[in-house]
Design a protein around this motif. Structure first.
Motif, PDB file in Angstrom:
ATOM      1  N   LYS A 108       9.301 -12.028  -4.985  1.00  0.00           N
ATOM      2  CA  LYS A 108       8.030 -11.506  -5.487  1.00  0.00           C
ATOM      3  C   LYS A 108       7.011 -11.357  -4.361  1.00  0.00           C
ATOM      4  O   LYS A 108       6.220 -10.408  -4.336  1.00  0.00           O
ATOM      5  N   SER A 148       7.743  -8.234  -2.563  1.00  0.00           N
ATOM      6  CA  SER A 148       7.297  -7.116  -3.388  1.00  0.00           C
ATOM      7  C   SER A 148       5.802  -6.899  -3.264  1.00  0.00           C
ATOM      8  O   SER A 148       5.325  -5.769  -3.161  1.00  0.00           O
ATOM      9  N   ARG A 149       5.043  -8.011  -3.268  1.00  0.00           N
ATOM     10  CA  ARG A 149       3.578  -7.891  -3.146  1.00  0.00           C
ATOM     11  C   ARG A 149       3.179  -7.298  -1.797  1.00  0.00           C
ATOM     12  O   ARG A 149       2.269  -6.466  -1.713  1.00  0.00           O
ATOM     13  N   ASN A 166       4.175  -3.547  -1.669  1.00  0.00           N
ATOM     14  CA  ASN A 166       3.355  -2.721  -2.555  1.00  0.00           C
ATOM     15  C   ASN A 166       1.863  -2.936  -2.379  1.00  0.00           C
ATOM     16  O   ASN A 166       1.065  -2.464  -3.187  1.00  0.00           O
ATOM     17  N   ARG A 167       1.507  -3.701  -1.309  1.00  0.00           N
ATOM     18  CA  ARG A 167       0.101  -3.937  -0.966  1.00  0.00           C
ATOM     19  C   ARG A 167      -0.682  -4.565  -2.126  1.00  0.00           C
ATOM     20  O   ARG A 167      -1.808  -4.169  -2.422  1.00  0.00           O
ATOM     21  N   GLU A 168      -0.072  -5.544  -2.778  1.00  0.00           N
ATOM     22  CA  GLU A 168      -0.726  -6.257  -3.880  1.00  0.00           C
ATOM     23  C   GLU A 168      -1.385  -7.521  -3.350  1.00  0.00           C
ATOM     24  O   GLU A 168      -0.960  -8.080  -2.328  1.00  0.00           O
ATOM     25  N   PRO A 169      -2.439  -8.016  -4.019  1.00  0.00           N
ATOM     26  CA  PRO A 169      -3.115  -9.242  -3.573  1.00  0.00           C
ATOM     27  C   PRO A 169      -2.261 -10.482  -3.865  1.00  0.00           C
ATOM     28  O   PRO A 169      -1.222 -10.411  -4.516  1.00  0.00           O
ATOM     29  N   GLU A 184       1.922 -12.789   4.950  1.00  0.00           N
ATOM     30  CA  GLU A 184       2.084 -11.335   5.055  1.00  0.00           C
ATOM     31  C   GLU A 184       2.594 -10.954   6.442  1.00  0.00           C
ATOM     32  O   GLU A 184       3.476 -10.095   6.582  1.00  0.00           O
TER      33      GLU A 184
END
Length: 329
Positions: free
Chosen positions: A13, A16-17, A20-23, A30
């Motif tokens: 996960k 994936s974040r 997909n440039r998710e917080p 990162e």
């Protein structure tokens, strides 16, 4: 993504974040994930649903400049070959910028095109190694790849330039100027080498002032030509142009002069045969370059795995009048 997660020591996960440039991911984590992505050559799959069926039925073409007339027939030939194989062509221009070339090529890879045809702007293509190892068929055109082993389809720039300059020598010229593109460009360097070879084979000296590689901007080309033609000690009597952009500028320069000057240009161009005098050129077959490169690409996509090959296509000297003007008495 599982490989990236294992390499970075994080959960799926988290990968994936990041992708997909998710917080919800710390800067340190990162950075670690991005380092693993680079190390493994991972690219986000924007066409996963299509890839599950096998192929995307698309190929990418990276050109120098779509507005350049030379690339029109090449682009069309690649497109026609792709069409016969039921594939869509996606293309874009690098604008002779190595970083833009890299971004465009990797963007096409991210969209999971089946293969790439690249006219390189840069001289280091190691960024494509992960893609090639993963099965991305890649063929280079017009200029070879830098620092990787890959198929390339070229025109005989050296032989064509040598023939064009030899043609001027055969018509009595001994002081011949060369104006071409930047010398770091493979084709420009090969054409300058061909010019020097023809002069050497005829035992003719080459004054330093007779060669002017550099920008093809009209102002720079015109200034170089004027300097060669107006040299008080050794004015040239003929000019060899390294590409069609240079030739067009030289046609304008020579049209304003009273003394006839012979001209041979590398690359044909529209209306060259209708000018007075019509322009003698060394013509290369841009459509053949595109066709051969695309066919090589689809051969590899069909499962052929021959060693990388350097394919050189011949050029043709087309005498029309400007290259046959004798030296002014």
């Amino acid at each position: 993504m599982k490989d990236v997660a294992a390499h970075a020591g994080v959960g799926l996960k988290t990968v994936s974040r990041v992708v997909n440039r998710e917080p919800g991911v710390t800067p340190e984590t990162e950075h670690r994930v991005q380092a693993s992505i680079e190390a493994l050559g991972f690219r986000r799959n924007d066409s996963a649903r299509v890839l599950r069926k096998g192929r995307t039925a698309s190929i990418g073409l990276v050109l120098e400049d779509l507005a350049d007339p030379f690339y029109g027939p090449l682009n069309r030939a690649v497109e026609e070959v792709a069409r016969t194989h039921g594939a869509l062509l996606i293309n874009g221009s690098s604008a002779e910028d190595p970083e833009r070339e890299r971004e465009l090529a990797l963007a096409l890879c991210a969209r999971r095109v089946d293969g790439l045809v690249v006219i390189p702007a840069g001289d280091d293509h190691r960024y494509l190694e992960p893609e090639i190892r993963a099965g991305m068929a890649t063929v280079f055109v017009d200029r070879p790849a830098g620092r990787i082993d890959a198929d390339v389809v070229l025109s005989d720039s050296f032989g064509g330039a040598r023939a064009g300059v030899a043609h001027l020598i055969a018509h009595g010229h001994r002081r011949i100027g060369f104006i071409g593109d930047h010398p770091h460009i493979h084709t420009a360097a090969e054409r300058l080498r061909g010019y020097r070879a023809a002069m050497a084979e005829a035992a003719l000296p080459v004054a330093e002032a007779w060669t002017a590689p550099g920008s093809t901007a009209p102002g720079r080309v015109a200034a170089a030509a004027e300097a060669m033609l107006d040299d008080a000690a050794e004015p040239v009597t003929a000019l060899f142009a390294g590409n069609n952009r240079v030739t067009v500028t030289l046609v304008r320069v020579l049209a304003a002069r009273t003394r006839p000057v012979a001209l041979v240009g590398f690359d044909d161009f529209e209306l060259a045969d209708l000018l007075r005098p019509a322009v003698t050129v060394v013509a290369q077959d841009a459509a053949a370059l595109g066709r051969v490169a695309a066919e090589r690409l689809f051969d590899r996509l069909a499962g052929a795995r021959p060693a990388a090959e350097r394919i050189v296509l011949p050029t043709t000297l087309v005498p029309r009048g400007s290259g046959e003007i004798p030296p002014a008495g």
